[in-house]
Write a protein that holds these residues in place. Structure first.
Motif, PDB file in Angstrom:
ATOM      1  N   PHE A 112      -7.633  -3.547  26.911  1.00  0.00           N
ATOM      2  CA  PHE A 112      -7.135  -4.890  26.424  1.00  0.00           C
ATOM      3  C   PHE A 112      -7.039  -5.774  27.554  1.00  0.00           C
ATOM      4  O   PHE A 112      -7.301  -7.172  27.469  1.00  0.00           O
ATOM      5  CB  PHE A 112      -5.701  -4.547  25.655  1.00  0.00           C
ATOM      6  N   LYS A 113      -6.836  -5.154  28.920  1.00  0.00           N
ATOM      7  CA  LYS A 113      -6.656  -6.034  30.031  1.00  0.00           C
ATOM      8  C   LYS A 113      -7.808  -6.733  30.344  1.00  0.00           C
ATOM      9  O   LYS A 113      -7.975  -7.835  30.721  1.00  0.00           O
ATOM     10  CB  LYS A 113      -6.049  -5.338  31.185  1.00  0.00           C
ATOM     11  N   GLU A 114      -8.872  -6.063  30.231  1.00  0.00           N
ATOM     12  CA  GLU A 114     -10.211  -6.501  30.522  1.00  0.00           C
ATOM     13  C   GLU A 114     -10.926  -7.349  29.604  1.00  0.00           C
ATOM     14  O   GLU A 114     -11.365  -8.550  29.982  1.00  0.00           O
ATOM     15  CB  GLU A 114     -11.362  -5.185  30.427  1.00  0.00           C
TER      16      GLU A 114
ATOM     17  N   LYS B 112      -8.665  -9.519  27.853  1.00  0.00           N
ATOM     18  CA  LYS B 112      -7.937 -10.479  28.157  1.00  0.00           C
ATOM     19  C   LYS B 112      -8.456 -11.349  29.271  1.00  0.00           C
ATOM     20  O   LYS B 112      -8.440 -12.665  29.366  1.00  0.00           O
ATOM     21  CB  LYS B 112      -6.393 -10.188  28.410  1.00  0.00           C
ATOM     22  N   GLU B 113      -9.009 -10.587  30.454  1.00  0.00           N
ATOM     23  CA  GLU B 113      -9.353 -11.465  31.468  1.00  0.00           C
ATOM     24  C   GLU B 113     -10.581 -12.032  31.226  1.00  0.00           C
ATOM     25  O   GLU B 113     -11.087 -13.074  31.497  1.00  0.00           O
ATOM     26  CB  GLU B 113      -9.716 -10.442  32.823  1.00  0.00           C
TER      27      GLU B 113
END
Length: 145
Positions: free
Chosen positions: A2-4, A6-7
């Motif tokens: 999810f972080k990737e 989002k980035e």
């Protein structure tokens, strides 16, 4: 993960692409209206007053004489819709021409900006403030001596 994601979404390229798609969709609606409402009637006037986008040939099936393209398709007939195809080609050419003009304008602005930066960089740099102060100091010392 999810972080990737989002980035990835936060990158400027993705946002620029989304804006481009939205503007492209709006531009397509304008071009479709231009072709359907302005260009096709003029072509129809030249070709005898008919709606150019409604020209078709029935390949297979029964269609009442003078039926519209939509009626022919709704009746399940196999139609060769050359008028609709030519309208799509006209749409494409108009969009391609507009994109060409847009790219040409952007390139002109970019080349003017690059040229301006090159001229600024090529301009002889004047003395710095420290150099001017040093020259004044040296002249004052020379006058005293």
């Amino acid at each position: 993960m999810f972080k990737e994601f989002k980035e990835f979404i936060a990158r400027g390229n993705v946002v620029d692409l989304a804006v481009g798609i939205i503007i492209g969709a709006a531009f397509t609606a304008i071009v479709n209206s231009l072709v359907a409402d302005l260009i096709n009637p003029i072509i129809g006037l030249i070709t005898g007053g008919t709606d150019f986008s409604a020209h078709y040939l029935v390949l297979k099936g029964e269609v009442p004489a003078g039926a519209s393209l939509k009626t022919a398709r709704d009746a399940g007939a196999s139609v060769f819709a050359y008028g609709a195809f030519l309208s799509a080609v006209i749409n494409f050419l108009i969009i391609a021409w507009a994109v060409f003009l847009l790219v040409k304008a952007v390139n002109r602005v970019q080349s003017a900006t690059v040229k301006k930066k090159e001229e600024e960089a090529a301009a002889p740099a004047g003395p710095t403030q420290e150099e001017l102060l040093a020259q004044i100091r040296d002249e004052l010392r020379a006058q005293r001596a």
